[in-house]
Structure formats: structure tokens, C-alpha cells
Design an enzyme around this catalytic site. Structure first.
Site, mmCIF file in Angstrom:
data_model
loop_
_atom_site.group_PDB
_atom_site.id
_atom_site.type_symbol
_atom_site.label_atom_id
_atom_site.label_comp_id
_atom_site.label_asym_id
_atom_site.label_seq_id
_atom_site.Cartn_x
_atom_site.Cartn_y
_atom_site.Cartn_z
ATOM 1 N N CYS A 1 29.491 24.715 49.989
ATOM 2 C CA CYS A 1 30.728 25.486 49.856
ATOM 3 C C CYS A 1 31.638 25.284 51.072
ATOM 4 O O CYS A 1 31.174 25.372 52.217
ATOM 5 C CB CYS A 1 30.379 26.959 49.717
ATOM 6 S SG CYS A 1 31.844 28.006 49.693
ATOM 7 N N GLU B 1 45.282 32.114 27.554
ATOM 8 C CA GLU B 1 44.858 33.304 28.302
ATOM 9 C C GLU B 1 44.375 34.404 27.356
ATOM 10 O O GLU B 1 43.414 35.096 27.649
ATOM 11 C CB GLU B 1 46.003 33.829 29.178
ATOM 12 C CG GLU B 1 46.326 32.929 30.376
ATOM 13 C CD GLU B 1 45.158 32.756 31.334
ATOM 14 O OE1 GLU B 1 44.308 33.655 31.409
ATOM 15 O OE2 GLU B 1 45.081 31.705 31.996
ATOM 16 N N ASP C 1 41.075 38.395 38.378
ATOM 17 C CA ASP C 1 40.075 38.688 37.344
ATOM 18 C C ASP C 1 38.707 38.858 38.005
ATOM 19 O O ASP C 1 38.600 38.919 39.231
ATOM 20 C CB ASP C 1 40.058 37.577 36.280
ATOM 21 C CG ASP C 1 39.467 36.273 36.805
ATOM 22 O OD1 ASP C 1 39.257 36.159 38.043
ATOM 23 O OD2 ASP C 1 39.188 35.377 35.991
ATOM 24 N N TYR D 1 46.657 40.798 34.698
ATOM 25 C CA TYR D 1 46.083 39.472 34.956
ATOM 26 C C TYR D 1 46.821 38.393 34.149
ATOM 27 O O TYR D 1 47.246 37.366 34.679
ATOM 28 C CB TYR D 1 44.575 39.461 34.626
ATOM 29 C CG TYR D 1 44.055 38.065 34.580
ATOM 30 C CD1 TYR D 1 43.768 37.387 35.757
ATOM 31 C CD2 TYR D 1 43.936 37.376 33.370
ATOM 32 C CE1 TYR D 1 43.357 36.059 35.741
ATOM 33 C CE2 TYR D 1 43.529 36.060 33.335
ATOM 34 C CZ TYR D 1 43.232 35.415 34.517
ATOM 35 O OH TYR D 1 42.851 34.105 34.496
ATOM 36 N N CYS E 1 32.149 32.811 55.393
ATOM 37 C CA CYS E 1 31.815 33.725 54.298
ATOM 38 C C CYS E 1 30.895 34.855 54.763
ATOM 39 O O CYS E 1 29.786 34.626 55.251
ATOM 40 C CB CYS E 1 31.155 32.945 53.174
ATOM 41 S SG CYS E 1 30.629 34.004 51.818
#
Ligand code: SF4
Length: 360
Positions: free
Chosen positions: A207, A42, A143, A125, A213
Site C-alpha cells: 500500500c 450510480e 460511500d 453520494y 496509515c
């Protein structure tokens, strides 16, 4: 109206995790629950793309397989291994934290979000990522990828550069994260943003969320997330004096609070504008004696190097000392041989210049 979060939470997380199982990239840090390795990955991946960060991760894990190994290393050695990745304060904080984990926690990383957050270099995060991936704590890791996915699917129009954005998007993600599988949910959100709902040209036709969406329905993929214009980068004009004597170069450690702290570079004169002739340097700094003692080559090339908020215009003024003697070197400056320079941590720009001009 955008779909409400709470009513969609179960369907959303199930679809997302299903998508993740089918499509995710097999990355080495995803094959472990060791908090040390997750933390390492990370820190390396902060502001770094996966392809760029991967070799660094593999090198660090090989050289320092445990947090104790990293804690034992010299800072200079850690910075040298980090060289080229930029944002060197990340490497210094990482090293500091490794020593703290060994010294204060007997080598065991804290096992929850709140305690992880107290470690140097570990922000919200990163703490959430470690807490969920290593300890399965249901805390959302938010993020840039997550901003994008949530703003597009749920039509959230908050400007992501505003201070309230983090709170708002984290609250949204908190409503969606399932208690029984937070690790896969967080991995999936990040991965979905990285490879499916990309900033430019998201793959909307294939998707799993295209029926719900907001951005797809309204053709607003390019408008979300809302992001106000970036701050203009500050121009800086750096002139390096590259003193060469019998195959050795004069270098120094950067100790001031500025970019590249802890790395090695050459004596430096910063000018308000681009310096074109030696007199421009003389006006800016009385280190003029360095220019007079040897054979000066006026640089023909300016290197432009972009940092997050700075645009560096860098010139290397080479001064060959031959038989000339430097009466005194400024504090902290010493001559180094090729082998010594190789082992010093350096900004990638300096490393490139040295390799181009001196030690190929
Ligand atoms: S439909 Fe397009 S914009 Fe919406 S989540 Fe999927 S990839 Fe992203």
C-alpha cells in the site's frame, strides 16, 4: 496521533491519484462523462457489487441509450429489465427522474451538486459522484469505501452508523479533494477502498500509504471503521397461494407500500409464525375458499430470502384447479399464460420458483 488532514492533503491526493492511474479497473461507466450514463451506473451500483451490476448497466445502456429512451419506456418494462437487482424503488425513482429530466430540463441533467440533489433517488453520494465525474465539481463522494479508507489512514474512530458520521467524513474528504482533479480523486478513493483497502485482509504491504496509515501502525485494520452492531432482521412468514388452471397461474401486482412494490407475485397470506398445515392459513386469513376449491399440495420446502432489514420465510402452497371453478377472483388477481408471465416484472424468488416448478 493520527496525521492531520490539511497538512497531508497534497501528498495524499497525489499518491492516491497515482495509485488509481496504475491500478484501477477499466469499467464502462468510467469511459464516459455523459451524466445520464454516470447517473445510470450510480443508481444500479447502489448496494450492488460491480460484477453483479455490470450486466444490468450494459443492458440498460443498450436498451435505453439516452435519457429520452428511458423516459419513454413503460414502468413495467423498466422493472422487468431491473429484475433480480432488488431494491425496486431505485428502478421506479430512476424512471421517474428520467421523465422529469426530459419533461422539465429538456433532457439535460442538472450540471451541479445542489441541483442534482433535488432529483428523486439521488442522494448526497450520487449527486457528488455525478457532479464530479461529469462536471468536474470539487465535491467529495463519500460511500462505505471512503469511510473505511479515511478511518484507517487518519485514525477516525467515529461510529459510522451514527448520524454525525456522514458530516464528519465528508468534512474530512473535503479537506483532501483537489480542486484541479476532483473526478479522479473521487474515483480513486472509491476504487482504493474496493480493491486495496478492503474490509477484510487489506493489502497493507503493497500500500502506498502504509508509512502514514494509523491502522497499519497500530494493527487496527480490523477495528476500523468503527461500526456498531447491525439491527436484527425482522422475520416474516409469507405463504403464497399458487393457483394453477390449465397451464396458467393467478398473479397480481403488489400495490401496497411494502417490499417489491410494482412487481407481480401470487395471492399472499402472511402468518405470524411458520404455517405448517392448511388450518394455519385459514386462521390467518379468510381466503380459505381458495384452498378448498382445488387440489392443494402442502409445501415441503421453505425458501429463506434476506432483505436489508427483513428475513422472509416463504412457502408456496400450490392449488391445482383442474375442472374446479373459482367463483370470483379477488381484486387485481388474474390468470396469466407462460408468455405473459415471462414479460411481467417479478421478485427474483418468484421467478426462480416459477422456473423450478412450472415453466423451465
Ligand atoms: S496500509 Fe492497509 S489499512 Fe492502511 S490504507 Fe493501506 S491497505 Fe488500508
Amino acid at each position: 496521533m493520527p496525521p492531520s488532514l490539511a497538512s497531508q492533503a497534497l501528498t495524499f491526493s497525489q499518491k492516491l491519484i497515482q495509485w488509481y492511474h496504475r491500478h484501477h479497473r477499466d469499467l464502462p461507466w468510467r469511459r464516459t462523462t455523459d451524466p445520464y450514463k454516470i447517473w445510470l451506473s450510480e443508481i444500479i451500483l447502489q448496494q450492488t457489487r460491480v460484477v453483479q451490476g455490470m450486466p444490468y448497466y450494459l443492458r440498460f445502456v443498450e436498451k435505453y441509450p439516452t435519457v429520452q429512451d428511458l423516459a419513454r419506456a413503460e414502468e413495467q418494462e423498466v422493472l422487468r429489465l431491473w429484475q433480480g437487482l432488488g431494491y425496486y424503488s431505485r428502478a421506479r425513482n430512476m424512471h421517474h427522474t428520467a421523465r422529469l429530466v426530459v419533461g422539465e430540463f429538456d433532457g439535460n441533467f442538472p450540471n451541479n451538486y445542489a441541483a442534482l440533489l433535488k432529483l428523486k433517488g439521488v442522494g448526497e453520494y450520487t449527486a457528488a459522484a455525478i457532479a464530479s465525474f461529469a462536471f468536474n465539481e470539487a465535491v467529495p463522494a463519500v460511500d462505505g469505501n471512503v469511510y473505511r479508507v479515511l478511518s484507517r489512514i487518519f485514525g477516525i474512530k467515529t461510529d459510522i452508523t451514527h448520524s454525525s458520521a456522514k458530516r464528519e467524513f465528508t468534512a474530512a474528504a473535503r479537506q483532501l479533494i483537489p480542486d484541479n482533479d476532483p473526478a479522479n480523486f473521487n474515483q480513486a478513493m472509491i476504487e482504493f477502498g474496493a480493491i486495496q483497502c478492503q474490509p477484510v485482509a487489506p493489502d497493507c504491504l503493497l500500500c502506498p500509504f502504509n508509512e502514514m496509515c494509523y491502522a497499519f501502525e497500530h494493527g487496527a485494520q480490523n477495528l476500523l471503521p468503527v461500526k456498531s452492531k447491525k439491527m436484527k432482521a425482522r422475520n416474516r412468514y409469507l405463504n403464497y397461494l399458487v393457483l394453477e388452471k390449465e397451464g396458467r397461474l393467478a398473479m397480481k401486482e403488489r400495490i401496497k407500500k411494502d417490499v417489491w412494490k410494482g412487481l407481480y407475485d401470487f395471492p399472499l397470506i402472511e402468518t405470524p409464525q411458520e404455517a405448517k398445515i392448511p388450518n394455519d392459513l385459514i386462521e390467518a386469513n379468510p381466503l380459505v375458499s381458495w384452498i378448498k376449491v382445488g387440489q392443494l399440495t402442502v409445501p415441503q420446502k421453505t425458501y429463506v430470502h434476506l432483505l436489508t432489514h427483513q428475513k422472509l420465510h416463504v412457502k408456496f402452497w400450490q392449488i391445482e384447479l383442474k375442472n374446479a371453478e373459482m367463483s370470483t377472483l379477488p381484486e387485481g388477481v388474474s390468470f396469466y399464460s407462460e408468455a405473459q408471465i415471462e414479460s411481467l416484472p417479478k421478485p427474483i424468488l418468484i421467478d426462480t420458483f416459477i422456473k423450478e416448478q412450472f415453466f423451465t
